[in-house]
Design a protein around this motif. Structure first.
Motif, mmCIF file in Angstrom:
data_model
loop_
_atom_site.group_PDB
_atom_site.id
_atom_site.type_symbol
_atom_site.label_atom_id
_atom_site.label_comp_id
_atom_site.label_asym_id
_atom_site.label_seq_id
_atom_site.Cartn_x
_atom_site.Cartn_y
_atom_site.Cartn_z
ATOM 1 N N PHE A 32 0.836 -1.206 0.000
ATOM 2 C CA PHE A 32 0.000 0.000 0.000
ATOM 3 C C PHE A 32 0.872 1.258 0.000
ATOM 4 O O PHE A 32 0.654 2.183 -0.789
ATOM 5 C CB PHE A 32 -0.926 0.000 1.211
ATOM 6 N N GLU A 33 1.856 1.295 0.872
ATOM 7 C CA GLU A 33 2.729 2.466 0.966
ATOM 8 C C GLU A 33 3.563 2.641 -0.304
ATOM 9 O O GLU A 33 3.814 3.774 -0.750
ATOM 10 C CB GLU A 33 3.640 2.333 2.186
ATOM 11 N N LYS A 34 3.985 1.540 -0.913
ATOM 12 C CA LYS A 34 4.812 1.612 -2.115
ATOM 13 C C LYS A 34 4.032 2.165 -3.299
ATOM 14 O O LYS A 34 4.558 2.969 -4.085
ATOM 15 C CB LYS A 34 5.351 0.226 -2.454
ATOM 16 N N TYR A 35 2.780 1.767 -3.428
ATOM 17 C CA TYR A 35 2.028 2.087 -4.647
ATOM 18 C C TYR A 35 0.951 3.153 -4.482
ATOM 19 O O TYR A 35 0.340 3.553 -5.484
ATOM 20 C CB TYR A 35 1.396 0.810 -5.222
ATOM 21 N N LEU A 36 0.730 3.646 -3.283
ATOM 22 C CA LEU A 36 -0.322 4.649 -3.096
ATOM 23 C C LEU A 36 -0.111 5.864 -3.998
ATOM 24 O O LEU A 36 -1.012 6.238 -4.770
ATOM 25 C CB LEU A 36 -0.380 5.092 -1.629
ATOM 26 N N ASN A 37 1.041 6.499 -3.930
ATOM 27 C CA ASN A 37 1.274 7.718 -4.719
ATOM 28 C C ASN A 37 1.287 7.452 -6.223
ATOM 29 O O ASN A 37 0.649 8.204 -6.980
ATOM 30 C CB ASN A 37 2.564 8.408 -4.272
ATOM 31 N N PRO A 38 1.994 6.410 -6.719
ATOM 32 C CA PRO A 38 1.940 6.137 -8.160
ATOM 33 C C PRO A 38 0.524 5.882 -8.664
ATOM 34 O O PRO A 38 0.154 6.343 -9.753
ATOM 35 C CB PRO A 38 2.819 4.895 -8.318
ATOM 36 N N LEU A 39 -0.277 5.177 -7.873
ATOM 37 C CA LEU A 39 -1.641 4.878 -8.302
ATOM 38 C C LEU A 39 -2.530 6.119 -8.266
ATOM 39 O O LEU A 39 -3.368 6.321 -9.152
ATOM 40 C CB LEU A 39 -2.238 3.775 -7.416
ATOM 41 N N VAL A 40 -2.340 6.958 -7.265
ATOM 42 C CA VAL A 40 -3.107 8.211 -7.195
ATOM 43 C C VAL A 40 -2.717 9.115 -8.368
ATOM 44 O O VAL A 40 -3.583 9.723 -9.017
ATOM 45 C CB VAL A 40 -2.883 8.924 -5.848
ATOM 46 N N ASN A 41 -1.429 9.208 -8.654
ATOM 47 C CA ASN A 41 -0.977 10.037 -9.777
ATOM 48 C C ASN A 41 -1.562 9.537 -11.096
ATOM 49 O O ASN A 41 -1.981 10.326 -11.943
ATOM 50 C CB ASN A 41 0.550 10.044 -9.850
ATOM 51 N N TYR A 42 -1.579 8.221 -11.277
ATOM 52 C CA TYR A 42 -2.180 7.659 -12.489
ATOM 53 C C TYR A 42 -3.683 7.927 -12.517
ATOM 54 O O TYR A 42 -4.235 8.325 -13.545
ATOM 55 C CB TYR A 42 -1.916 6.155 -12.549
ATOM 56 N N GLY A 43 -4.342 7.727 -11.397
ATOM 57 C CA GLY A 43 -5.781 7.948 -11.335
ATOM 58 C C GLY A 43 -6.174 9.377 -11.658
ATOM 59 O O GLY A 43 -7.209 9.621 -12.291
ATOM 60 N N LYS A 44 -5.315 10.319 -11.279
ATOM 61 C CA LYS A 44 -5.625 11.733 -11.552
ATOM 62 C C LYS A 44 -5.526 12.074 -13.037
ATOM 63 O O LYS A 44 -6.024 13.106 -13.456
ATOM 64 C CB LYS A 44 -4.694 12.636 -10.733
ATOM 65 N N THR A 45 -4.888 11.210 -13.819
ATOM 66 C CA THR A 45 -4.872 11.431 -15.263
ATOM 67 C C THR A 45 -6.201 11.031 -15.891
ATOM 68 O O THR A 45 -6.488 11.397 -17.035
ATOM 69 C CB THR A 45 -3.747 10.624 -15.949
ATOM 70 N N LEU A 46 -7.010 10.275 -15.152
ATOM 71 C CA LEU A 46 -8.301 9.811 -15.657
ATOM 72 C C LEU A 46 -9.476 10.518 -15.007
ATOM 73 O O LEU A 46 -10.572 10.567 -15.565
ATOM 74 C CB LEU A 46 -8.436 8.299 -15.421
ATOM 75 N N MET A 47 -9.257 11.069 -13.817
ATOM 76 C CA MET A 47 -10.305 11.762 -13.066
ATOM 77 C C MET A 47 -9.658 12.910 -12.297
ATOM 78 O O MET A 47 -8.680 12.704 -11.580
ATOM 79 C CB MET A 47 -11.002 10.786 -12.110
ATOM 80 N N PRO A 48 -10.188 14.130 -12.425
ATOM 81 C CA PRO A 48 -9.520 15.286 -11.826
ATOM 82 C C PRO A 48 -9.628 15.377 -10.306
ATOM 83 O O PRO A 48 -8.827 16.056 -9.681
ATOM 84 C CB PRO A 48 -10.221 16.480 -12.485
ATOM 85 N N SER A 49 -10.604 14.729 -9.699
ATOM 86 C CA SER A 49 -10.819 14.854 -8.260
ATOM 87 C C SER A 49 -9.817 14.016 -7.480
ATOM 88 O O SER A 49 -9.863 12.780 -7.496
ATOM 89 C CB SER A 49 -12.243 14.426 -7.886
ATOM 90 N N HIS A 50 -8.906 14.690 -6.783
ATOM 91 C CA HIS A 50 -7.884 13.982 -6.006
ATOM 92 C C HIS A 50 -8.512 13.086 -4.953
ATOM 93 O O HIS A 50 -8.094 11.933 -4.762
ATOM 94 C CB HIS A 50 -6.947 14.994 -5.345
ATOM 95 N N GLU A 51 -9.522 13.592 -4.255
ATOM 96 C CA GLU A 51 -10.147 12.823 -3.173
ATOM 97 C C GLU A 51 -10.848 11.580 -3.702
ATOM 98 O O GLU A 51 -10.766 10.509 -3.103
ATOM 99 C CB GLU A 51 -11.129 13.708 -2.398
ATOM 100 N N LYS A 52 -11.564 11.716 -4.830
ATOM 101 C CA LYS A 52 -12.246 10.556 -5.401
ATOM 102 C C LYS A 52 -11.250 9.514 -5.877
ATOM 103 O O LYS A 52 -11.460 8.309 -5.709
ATOM 104 C CB LYS A 52 -13.160 10.984 -6.547
ATOM 105 N N VAL A 53 -10.153 9.989 -6.473
ATOM 106 C CA VAL A 53 -9.124 9.060 -6.934
ATOM 107 C C VAL A 53 -8.515 8.329 -5.742
ATOM 108 O O VAL A 53 -8.330 7.101 -5.776
ATOM 109 C CB VAL A 53 -8.030 9.798 -7.728
ATOM 110 N N LYS A 54 -8.210 9.057 -4.701
ATOM 111 C CA LYS A 54 -7.622 8.428 -3.512
ATOM 112 C C LYS A 54 -8.585 7.411 -2.909
ATOM 113 O O LYS A 54 -8.175 6.331 -2.476
ATOM 114 C CB LYS A 54 -7.262 9.500 -2.478
#
Length: 202
Positions: A32-54
């Protein structure tokens, strides 16, 4: 140019994955700690809402823990996680009626703006060329940009990209080929396109 995912990383991830399946909470936390930020960064390329992506990323990990005993013990963990987050975001779009229920996953529009790091060029005279190259990269269709991102920024293999995007291997090759062909055709500057892969960054 960063190489596709290293064997040592695959082994390390797979070891943590199998420990997770065996109820190891520390292994789960490590992934979880290793991939949280990479996955959030990728998710933000598909959806602008940081909170929803997280929330989507966290939901993916919650499901992994809840259903750990039914998970395969032979997966490429990074590709599995990116694919899972992409699917979760697509379902959220469907639920919110941003897309119709029949909208396929490939209609998710990748919105990242590539930016070649000026600090990596180390030559002020190339500043104009850097801006021009950024503009050229960002004229690519979203699907081609997403494929470049997964290949060069995340280091996924063609097979792993196919898994994330839910398309076949040949389609991934075609997307990369068209993107690179377009860049080679349009780019007139002195910066070698061979270096682009090493400079793609968020």
């Amino acid at each position: 140019m960063p190489l596709p995912q290293k064997n040592t990383e695959i082994i390390s991830d797979l070891k943590l994955w199998n420990q997770l399946i065996a109820d190891d909470k520390a292994a789960f936390s490590a992934l979880f700690e290793k991939y949280l930020n990479p996955l959030v960064n990728y998710g933000k390329t598909l959806m602008p809402s940081h909170e929803k992506v997280k929330d989507c990323v966290q939901d993916v990990f919650v499901d992994i823990w809840l259903y750990r005993h039914s998970l395969s013990d032979e997966v490429v963990v990074k590709a599995y996680l990116f694919s899972s987050v992409r699917k979760r975001i697509a379902r959220l779009y469907e639920r919110d009626r941003i897309f119709r229920q029949t909208t396929p996953l490939e209609d998710l529009e990748f919105s990242l703006k590539f930016s070649i790091e000026h600090s990596m060029i180390n030559d002020e005279t190339l500043d104009l060329e850097v801006r021009q190259l950024n503009q050229l990269l960002n004229t690519l269709p979203p699907r081609q940009k997403e494929t470049l991102y997964l290949r060069y920024h995340q280091g996924l293999s063609l097979e792993q990209i196919a898994e994330v995007l839910e398309i076949n291997h040949q389609s991934v090759k075609n997307l990369l080929h068209r993107a690179i062909l377009h860049l080679r055709k349009e780019w007139k500057g002195s910066i070698s396109l061979l270096l682009i892969g090493g400079y793609l960054a968020l």
